[in-house]
Design a protein around this motif. Sequence first.
Motif, PDB file in Angstrom:
ATOM      1  N   THR A   1       5.160  14.345  -4.332  1.00  0.00           N
ATOM      2  CA  THR A   1       4.607  12.983  -4.366  1.00  0.00           C
ATOM      3  C   THR A   1       4.250  12.530  -2.965  1.00  0.00           C
ATOM      4  OG1 THR A   1       5.958  12.497  -6.313  1.00  0.00           O
ATOM      5  CG2 THR A   1       5.058  10.618  -5.105  1.00  0.00           C
ATOM      6  N   ARG A   2       5.086  12.868  -1.992  1.00  0.00           N
ATOM      7  CA  ARG A   2       4.766  12.512  -0.604  1.00  0.00           C
ATOM      8  C   ARG A   2       3.496  13.211  -0.138  1.00  0.00           C
ATOM      9  NH1 ARG A   2      10.509  13.167  -0.002  1.00  0.00           N
ATOM     10  NH2 ARG A   2      10.249  15.170   1.092  1.00  0.00           N
ATOM     11  N   LEU A   3       3.346  14.488  -0.533  1.00  0.00           N
ATOM     12  CA  LEU A   3       2.136  15.215  -0.144  1.00  0.00           C
ATOM     13  C   LEU A   3       0.897  14.594  -0.778  1.00  0.00           C
ATOM     14  CD1 LEU A   3       0.813  17.631   1.261  1.00  0.00           C
ATOM     15  CD2 LEU A   3       1.276  18.985  -0.795  1.00  0.00           C
ATOM     16  N   ARG A   4       0.988  14.221  -2.047  1.00  0.00           N
ATOM     17  CA  ARG A   4      -0.141  13.580  -2.720  1.00  0.00           C
ATOM     18  C   ARG A   4      -0.491  12.253  -2.063  1.00  0.00           C
ATOM     19  NH1 ARG A   4       1.286  12.023  -8.539  1.00  0.00           N
ATOM     20  NH2 ARG A   4       2.208  10.270  -7.421  1.00  0.00           N
ATOM     21  N   ALA A   5       0.554  11.493  -1.685  1.00  0.00           N
ATOM     22  CA  ALA A   5       0.313  10.204  -1.025  1.00  0.00           C
ATOM     23  C   ALA A   5      -0.376  10.393   0.321  1.00  0.00           C
ATOM     24  CB  ALA A   5       1.636   9.460  -0.844  1.00  0.00           C
ATOM     25  N   LEU A   6      -0.088  11.520   0.980  1.00  0.00           N
ATOM     26  CA  LEU A   6      -0.720  11.772   2.272  1.00  0.00           C
ATOM     27  C   LEU A   6      -2.179  12.194   2.106  1.00  0.00           C
ATOM     28  CD1 LEU A   6      -0.577  12.234   5.369  1.00  0.00           C
ATOM     29  CD2 LEU A   6       0.224  14.555   4.875  1.00  0.00           C
ATOM     30  N   LEU A   7      -2.436  13.151   1.180  1.00  0.00           N
ATOM     31  CA  LEU A   7      -3.782  13.697   1.035  1.00  0.00           C
ATOM     32  C   LEU A   7      -4.728  12.750   0.308  1.00  0.00           C
ATOM     33  CD1 LEU A   7      -2.953  17.406   0.121  1.00  0.00           C
ATOM     34  CD2 LEU A   7      -3.617  16.476   2.344  1.00  0.00           C
TER      35      LEU A   7
ATOM     36  N   PRO B   1      -4.286   8.956  -0.722  1.00  0.00           N
ATOM     37  CA  PRO B   1      -3.572   7.685  -0.896  1.00  0.00           C
ATOM     38  C   PRO B   1      -4.256   6.802  -1.923  1.00  0.00           C
ATOM     39  CG  PRO B   1      -4.725   7.743   1.217  1.00  0.00           C
ATOM     40  CD  PRO B   1      -4.853   9.105   0.633  1.00  0.00           C
ATOM     41  N   ALA B   2      -3.535   6.451  -2.979  1.00  0.00           N
ATOM     42  CA  ALA B   2      -4.124   5.666  -4.068  1.00  0.00           C
ATOM     43  C   ALA B   2      -4.546   4.287  -3.618  1.00  0.00           C
ATOM     44  CB  ALA B   2      -3.119   5.558  -5.221  1.00  0.00           C
ATOM     45  N   SER B   3      -3.901   3.754  -2.581  1.00  0.00           N
ATOM     46  CA  SER B   3      -4.243   2.398  -2.139  1.00  0.00           C
ATOM     47  C   SER B   3      -5.659   2.323  -1.606  1.00  0.00           C
ATOM     48  CB  SER B   3      -3.261   1.939  -1.061  1.00  0.00           C
ATOM     49  OG  SER B   3      -3.307   2.803   0.067  1.00  0.00           O
ATOM     50  N   LEU B   4      -6.177   3.453  -1.090  1.00  0.00           N
ATOM     51  CA  LEU B   4      -7.570   3.435  -0.611  1.00  0.00           C
ATOM     52  C   LEU B   4      -8.525   3.209  -1.771  1.00  0.00           C
ATOM     53  CD1 LEU B   4      -7.920   6.262   2.060  1.00  0.00           C
ATOM     54  CD2 LEU B   4      -7.909   3.797   2.405  1.00  0.00           C
ATOM     55  N   GLY B   5      -8.266   3.889  -2.910  1.00  0.00           N
ATOM     56  CA  GLY B   5      -9.117   3.668  -4.079  1.00  0.00           C
ATOM     57  C   GLY B   5      -9.052   2.244  -4.565  1.00  0.00           C
ATOM     58  N   ASP B   6      -7.851   1.660  -4.540  1.00  0.00           N
ATOM     59  CA  ASP B   6      -7.725   0.254  -4.941  1.00  0.00           C
ATOM     60  C   ASP B   6      -8.526  -0.642  -4.015  1.00  0.00           C
ATOM     61  OD1 ASP B   6      -6.089   1.106  -6.940  1.00  0.00           O
ATOM     62  OD2 ASP B   6      -4.218   0.578  -5.916  1.00  0.00           O
ATOM     63  N   ALA B   7      -8.425  -0.360  -2.693  1.00  0.00           N
ATOM     64  CA  ALA B   7      -9.137  -1.200  -1.726  1.00  0.00           C
ATOM     65  C   ALA B   7     -10.645  -1.091  -1.900  1.00  0.00           C
ATOM     66  CB  ALA B   7      -8.732  -0.806  -0.307  1.00  0.00           C
ATOM     67  N   LEU B   8     -11.131   0.156  -2.122  1.00  0.00           N
ATOM     68  CA  LEU B   8     -12.568   0.317  -2.338  1.00  0.00           C
ATOM     69  C   LEU B   8     -13.018  -0.386  -3.609  1.00  0.00           C
ATOM     70  CD1 LEU B   8     -13.061   4.082  -1.374  1.00  0.00           C
ATOM     71  CD2 LEU B   8     -13.868   2.092  -0.110  1.00  0.00           C
ATOM     72  N   GLY B   9     -12.248  -0.211  -4.672  1.00  0.00           N
ATOM     73  CA  GLY B   9     -12.604  -0.866  -5.928  1.00  0.00           C
ATOM     74  C   GLY B   9     -12.613  -2.380  -5.799  1.00  0.00           C
ATOM     75  N   ALA B  10     -11.604  -2.928  -5.104  1.00  0.00           N
ATOM     76  CA  ALA B  10     -11.566  -4.376  -4.921  1.00  0.00           C
ATOM     77  C   ALA B  10     -12.742  -4.857  -4.090  1.00  0.00           C
ATOM     78  CB  ALA B  10     -10.245  -4.765  -4.262  1.00  0.00           C
ATOM     79  N   ALA B  11     -13.112  -4.065  -3.057  1.00  0.00           N
ATOM     80  CA  ALA B  11     -14.234  -4.471  -2.210  1.00  0.00           C
ATOM     81  C   ALA B  11     -15.534  -4.487  -2.991  1.00  0.00           C
ATOM     82  CB  ALA B  11     -14.339  -3.528  -1.013  1.00  0.00           C
ATOM     83  N   VAL B  12     -15.732  -3.454  -3.833  1.00  0.00           N
ATOM     84  CA  VAL B  12     -16.965  -3.421  -4.623  1.00  0.00           C
ATOM     85  C   VAL B  12     -16.967  -4.525  -5.670  1.00  0.00           C
ATOM     86  CG1 VAL B  12     -18.294  -2.027  -6.235  1.00  0.00           C
ATOM     87  CG2 VAL B  12     -17.293  -0.958  -4.220  1.00  0.00           C
ATOM     88  N   THR B  13     -15.819  -4.738  -6.326  1.00  0.00           N
ATOM     89  CA  THR B  13     -15.737  -5.779  -7.357  1.00  0.00           C
ATOM     90  C   THR B  13     -16.002  -7.150  -6.767  1.00  0.00           C
ATOM     91  OG1 THR B  13     -14.126  -4.437  -8.551  1.00  0.00           O
ATOM     92  CG2 THR B  13     -14.275  -6.759  -9.139  1.00  0.00           C
TER      93      THR B  13
ATOM     94  N   ALA C   1       0.822  -1.203   0.000  1.00  0.00           N
ATOM     95  CA  ALA C   1       0.000   0.000   0.000  1.00  0.00           C
ATOM     96  C   ALA C   1       0.858   1.255   0.000  1.00  0.00           C
ATOM     97  CB  ALA C   1      -0.926  -0.005   1.217  1.00  0.00           C
ATOM     98  N   THR C   2       1.968   1.222   0.754  1.00  0.00           N
ATOM     99  CA  THR C   2       2.873   2.375   0.769  1.00  0.00           C
ATOM    100  C   THR C   2       3.447   2.627  -0.618  1.00  0.00           C
ATOM    101  OG1 THR C   2       3.432   1.954   3.089  1.00  0.00           O
ATOM    102  CG2 THR C   2       4.955   3.320   1.804  1.00  0.00           C
ATOM    103  N   ALA C   3       3.903   1.556  -1.286  1.00  0.00           N
ATOM    104  CA  ALA C   3       4.432   1.707  -2.639  1.00  0.00           C
ATOM    105  C   ALA C   3       3.363   2.238  -3.589  1.00  0.00           C
ATOM    106  CB  ALA C   3       4.976   0.369  -3.132  1.00  0.00           C
ATOM    107  N   ARG C   4       2.143   1.735  -3.452  1.00  0.00           N
ATOM    108  CA  ARG C   4       1.051   2.186  -4.320  1.00  0.00           C
ATOM    109  C   ARG C   4       0.755   3.668  -4.085  1.00  0.00           C
ATOM    110  NH1 ARG C   4      -1.467   3.785  -7.591  1.00  0.00           N
ATOM    111  NH2 ARG C   4      -3.484   3.164  -8.439  1.00  0.00           N
ATOM    112  N   ASP C   5       0.755   4.110  -2.826  1.00  0.00           N
ATOM    113  CA  ASP C   5       0.497   5.522  -2.521  1.00  0.00           C
ATOM    114  C   ASP C   5       1.564   6.419  -3.133  1.00  0.00           C
ATOM    115  OD1 ASP C   5      -1.688   4.721  -1.055  1.00  0.00           O
ATOM    116  OD2 ASP C   5      -0.657   4.816   0.878  1.00  0.00           O
ATOM    117  N   LEU C   6       2.804   5.955  -3.129  1.00  0.00           N
ATOM    118  CA  LEU C   6       3.913   6.765  -3.622  1.00  0.00           C
ATOM    119  C   LEU C   6       4.102   6.665  -5.133  1.00  0.00           C
ATOM    120  CD1 LEU C   6       6.495   5.961  -0.793  1.00  0.00           C
ATOM    121  CD2 LEU C   6       5.192   8.079  -1.078  1.00  0.00           C
TER     122      LEU C   6
END
Length: 794
Positions: free
Chosen positions: A765-771, A773-785, A677-682
């Motif tokens: 990039t660190r600021l974007r990862a903080l505000l 985090p792309a991993s949250l979108g992946d997790a939501l998408g996986a949960a819905v799928t 998730a950290t790698a995905r956020d960054l």
Amino acid sequence: MPPPPPPAAPAVPGTLRREGSTTLAAAVATALGAWALGPVFTRPAWVPPALAAIAVVAATGLLLRAAGPALWAWASGGRVLPARAAAAGVPLVPLGQLAALLCLMTLLFSPAGAIGGWLPTPRSLAGLGAVLTDGSAEIREQSTPALPLTGLLALTVLLVGIVAVVVDLIAVGGRQPALAGLGLLVLFCVPVSTVTGSIGLAAVAAPAAGLALLLWADQSRRLAGRASGPPGRGGAGALAATGTAVLALTVALVVGSVVPTLPEGRLAQGFGDGGGGGSTGTALDPAAALQGQLTLPEPIDLLQVDASVLDPGYLRVVTLDVYSDDEGWTVGNLDGEASVAQPEELAPLPGRREGREVTALITAVGHDDRFLPVFASPLSVSISDPGAWRFDPAAGTVFGRDVSTTGERWQVTAVEAQPSADELRASAPLPAGSPVLERDTALPPLDPTVTELVAGLTAGAATPYDAVLAIQRHFSRENGFVYSLSTTPGTTGDDLADFLRLKQGYCEQYAGAMAAMVRAAGIPARVALGYTPGRVQPGGGRMVTSDDAHAWVEVYFDDLGWIPFDPTPIDSERAVDLPWAPRPADQEVLERPQDVPTVPTAPTGPTSAPVDRVDGAVPPGQTAAQGSSSARPVLVGAGVLLGLALLGAAPAGARALQRRRRVAADSPAALWDELAATARDLGLPWDPAQTPRQQAAALTRLLDGGGGRGAHRAGGAGAAEAVGRLARAEEAASYGRPGAAADPSLGTALAQARHGLTAAVAPRTRLRALLWPASLGDALGAAVTARLPRRTPA
């Protein structure tokens, strides 16, 4: 040897197509977000110019982004545009969009003096500035839902256009469509902070759909950028993107339905202290409360009136056409489009009926107000600065912008309606759908005792006129009503019901109660504030003092217009003769009431000081209600900023909770998921199809400076070793013997690995990862799928 073929035209970059789809998504999302402004206006006249602004911004962005690389390719002979040059051109796009927006606003609101009617010139810019200045005044003058006046429309187009530019810049230029959704909050906050009560489902659902569209565009862009992966992964990514959008829409609808609505109901706190005379105490407060709290200093000379007739009628200052059970009667929206300098007659009688023409020269002696006292149905007003005074034909009110009546002298020509009782009785009820009927019969739910009283009084009335007379006659001494400036506080919590039960009050209470009862009978009515004509002076003319401040009722009759009725018993010398509504003999007050207190009556709760002042009363500079609510704009602004801050911090908070839960689990799988998730956020390379050892090798190359992402940073060596330990632990847990003891130092390894990965990327990039985090979108998408029904092969 044949000559070489001419070089082929440079192909359009592959990203341009994706930018086009993102631009379209940003434009549609902004249009959906702008739909939240619907409850702010009385009619949708704002929609076409707002949509035009969004379309111009989107088209200009597409044109500039396509023209830049094409011009470079033409000038450079087909060479690739350098990354630095492309980055330097990014801020030029919003500047071009703002220039195009300015041209559109020039075309819509100030074409005079512009080249071709749309290209700005100094003259057209001055005109546009004047329109925007009028809009700021209209914000102060109107409550929601507001009239779509020209100045307010211009401000709305400017707001929507700027939001469109910001959303386009973040979504397309910054390639962060999800973050661009924050721009839609600006539009959504407008109705939330100004509309009293519910804003409706459409105003919530449309911005929510816009946010969902941006999230879908963000997911689609990210998934389209992944070149590697097993077959069929794109379809799963599309499902994830769609699932994320649907989930965002559902959450926004649920959350939006429970968001508390701020109780202003005004675009900018309405009229504030009610005029320019707040400090002098010589202005009428444009509100009429049904509670009785007055201060009574000595009378003040206000107006010198030299009229063409011996018995002029009321001097109307302002009409109150909005009634609420908690605030009483207040001013509605004033149409500020018409100047008193217009050549047409301001307010002739309906059907060009004849009446008595009255001309008067009025001089402000001690009067200081932004409302100009004039006779009913004014035809013309001549004053030193006519451009600064506006006339609202519906309210019959003349009001100034950034001016007051202090030291002014004006001439008024008006026509007074003088209908006979037979003409009033012949006036039929207004047809259903009449704008006057809908606007001026609006009432909140009234106390049952009030509606029962109205029904009983008007049961035998054959015409609207008979019903109005029956209601007026109820306010008589025979029915127990007493004129008094000292009133007894009620106990029901409903000021109207208390007044009708206690039957003791002064002109504002009489007029306010009668107007509400006439509306309850289905007849248009409103309260008028102003002055009785004053007393004749020895040298001629009349002097109007603060003792002459008064409130009366105006009732609308078909084909006759607004006709005054006065239920208040006042001195015979001050009363205006109304032959169609004669006052019963027992209502005459020949002397000043003896129960006038010499000090303010003690307030019994949160009250709004009455506006009209009778028999020696002068309005105070500021009412108690106004003083207590002076901090409301600050509180509203702070609440909106706090809400935005909480909303912006929500993804970071959710991500922090997710990380804490995984670290607390202290299992190799949970810690490996956190590293992923950290790698995905960054934005670092991570392919779930690879083995942990392969993935660790890719990250190690990055940390050692070989991944092409910039210089090696301190801590990379230790971080690379920590990544390797986490990978080996994950492999051992997945393929080793069950029940093997876990390494207790893996938590420390995760912290070291995260530190190294974070240090290896740029600060933005660190600021974007903080505000976000792309991993949250992946997790939501996986949960819905995972919850979507799967199709099984036949």
